[in-house]
Design a protein around this motif. Structure first.
Motif, mmCIF file in Angstrom:
data_model
loop_
_atom_site.group_PDB
_atom_site.id
_atom_site.type_symbol
_atom_site.label_atom_id
_atom_site.label_comp_id
_atom_site.label_asym_id
_atom_site.label_seq_id
_atom_site.Cartn_x
_atom_site.Cartn_y
_atom_site.Cartn_z
ATOM 1 N N CYS A 119 0.831 -1.207 0.000
ATOM 2 C CA CYS A 119 0.000 0.000 0.000
ATOM 3 C C CYS A 119 0.868 1.260 0.000
ATOM 4 O O CYS A 119 2.043 1.230 0.334
ATOM 5 C CB CYS A 119 -0.864 0.043 1.252
ATOM 6 S SG CYS A 119 -2.126 -1.212 1.347
ATOM 7 N N SER A 120 0.210 2.370 -0.314
ATOM 8 C CA SER A 120 0.850 3.667 -0.125
ATOM 9 C C SER A 120 1.031 3.884 1.376
ATOM 10 O O SER A 120 0.415 3.199 2.198
ATOM 11 C CB SER A 120 -0.037 4.781 -0.694
ATOM 12 O OG SER A 120 -1.218 4.907 0.086
ATOM 13 N N THR A 121 1.847 4.845 1.734
ATOM 14 C CA THR A 121 2.051 5.143 3.145
ATOM 15 C C THR A 121 0.742 5.568 3.806
ATOM 16 O O THR A 121 0.404 5.096 4.895
ATOM 17 C CB THR A 121 3.142 6.217 3.310
ATOM 18 O OG1 THR A 121 4.356 5.682 2.750
ATOM 19 C CG2 THR A 121 3.365 6.581 4.762
ATOM 20 N N THR A 122 -0.021 6.414 3.152
ATOM 21 C CA THR A 122 -1.301 6.870 3.719
ATOM 22 C C THR A 122 -2.243 5.703 3.958
ATOM 23 O O THR A 122 -2.797 5.554 5.046
ATOM 24 C CB THR A 122 -1.957 7.914 2.786
ATOM 25 O OG1 THR A 122 -1.075 9.030 2.676
ATOM 26 C CG2 THR A 122 -3.297 8.374 3.324
ATOM 27 N N LEU A 123 -2.430 4.861 2.949
ATOM 28 C CA LEU A 123 -3.349 3.732 3.090
ATOM 29 C C LEU A 123 -2.824 2.722 4.108
ATOM 30 O O LEU A 123 -3.590 2.176 4.908
ATOM 31 C CB LEU A 123 -3.589 3.064 1.740
ATOM 32 C CG LEU A 123 -4.646 1.972 1.709
ATOM 33 C CD1 LEU A 123 -5.993 2.484 2.204
ATOM 34 C CD2 LEU A 123 -4.776 1.423 0.301
ATOM 35 N N GLU A 159 -0.973 3.274 6.750
ATOM 36 C CA GLU A 159 -1.178 3.819 8.096
ATOM 37 C C GLU A 159 -2.655 3.783 8.482
ATOM 38 O O GLU A 159 -2.996 3.495 9.629
ATOM 39 C CB GLU A 159 -0.615 5.236 8.185
ATOM 40 C CG GLU A 159 0.902 5.253 8.154
ATOM 41 C CD GLU A 159 1.502 6.646 8.068
ATOM 42 O OE1 GLU A 159 0.747 7.646 7.899
ATOM 43 O OE2 GLU A 159 2.741 6.738 8.158
ATOM 44 N N GLN A 160 -3.540 4.060 7.527
ATOM 45 C CA GLN A 160 -4.981 3.989 7.807
ATOM 46 C C GLN A 160 -5.392 2.564 8.170
ATOM 47 O O GLN A 160 -6.160 2.351 9.113
ATOM 48 C CB GLN A 160 -5.790 4.480 6.614
ATOM 49 C CG GLN A 160 -5.722 5.968 6.404
ATOM 50 C CD GLN A 160 -6.415 6.392 5.108
ATOM 51 O OE1 GLN A 160 -6.839 5.578 4.296
ATOM 52 N NE2 GLN A 160 -6.527 7.708 4.917
ATOM 53 N N THR A 218 5.947 0.468 4.040
ATOM 54 C CA THR A 218 5.143 0.475 2.821
ATOM 55 C C THR A 218 6.040 0.413 1.591
ATOM 56 O O THR A 218 7.219 0.788 1.642
ATOM 57 C CB THR A 218 4.281 1.742 2.745
ATOM 58 O OG1 THR A 218 5.141 2.882 2.650
ATOM 59 C CG2 THR A 218 3.376 1.881 3.957
ATOM 60 N N GLU A 275 5.748 2.326 -0.850
ATOM 61 C CA GLU A 275 6.065 3.720 -1.161
ATOM 62 C C GLU A 275 7.338 4.161 -0.426
ATOM 63 O O GLU A 275 8.237 4.753 -1.020
ATOM 64 C CB GLU A 275 4.891 4.615 -0.774
ATOM 65 C CG GLU A 275 5.135 6.087 -1.053
ATOM 66 C CD GLU A 275 3.952 6.962 -0.655
ATOM 67 O OE1 GLU A 275 4.041 8.167 -0.905
ATOM 68 O OE2 GLU A 275 2.948 6.452 -0.096
ATOM 69 N N ARG A 276 7.417 3.867 0.852
ATOM 70 C CA ARG A 276 8.593 4.262 1.626
ATOM 71 C C ARG A 276 9.831 3.477 1.220
ATOM 72 O O ARG A 276 10.943 3.993 1.242
ATOM 73 C CB ARG A 276 8.332 4.063 3.124
ATOM 74 C CG ARG A 276 7.329 5.061 3.664
ATOM 75 C CD ARG A 276 7.118 4.942 5.173
ATOM 76 N NE ARG A 276 8.370 4.887 5.873
ATOM 77 C CZ ARG A 276 8.710 3.924 6.735
ATOM 78 N NH1 ARG A 276 7.880 2.945 7.011
ATOM 79 N NH2 ARG A 276 9.866 3.955 7.336
#
Length: 131
Positions: free
Chosen positions: A26-30, A32-33, A47, A49-50
């Motif tokens: 997932c993306s970092t935002t997703l 973390e959510q 993630t 992304e990271r």
């Protein structure tokens, strides 16, 4: 998004005695959510992304190991996908497969150290449950 019903209790029990983390494409935002839906303090949410790469490539797994501050041979990776079997094993982690969907492992994938359709049996893995 909702965690599997047993996930909060199992992860809380395991987290009482050791750091735990998430490795996700997932993306970092997703990421973390999704992690926030489980009432556990994750030591890392690694993630794609990271990490700058997707699983099953090694970068996301290595990011998690770095942030946990642990060598791969001290970490049990709980796979939710059959493609994590070769990915996590390639960086030196033992892999326990949460195979809720009854999937087939990729050709040539290493055998997991455990496999079940629920997370509950993780609590029977020696050393994971803290009294």
């Amino acid at each position: 998004m909702r965690p599997w019903p047993e996930a909060p209790g199992v992860l809380r029990t395991i987290a009482r005695g050791r750091p735990i983390g998430v490795v996700t494409n997932c993306s970092t935002t997703l990421g973390e959510q999704a992690a926030a839906l489980v009432p556990v303090d994750f030591a890392t949410i690694a993630t794609a992304e990271r990490a700058g790469a997707y699983k099953p490539g090694p970068a996301p797994y290595r990011l998690a190991l770095r942030e946990l501050g642990l060598p791969a041979d001290r970490v049990l990776f709980v796979a939710g996908s059959p493609f994590d079997l070769p990915g996590a094993a390639a960086v030196g982690m033992d892999v326990w497969w949460h195979d809720r969907a009854g999937m087939r492992a990729p050709e040539g994938a290493p055998e997991p150290v455990g496999r079940a359709g629920s997370l509950d049996p993780l609590l029977d893995v020696p050393g994971l449950r803290v009294p």
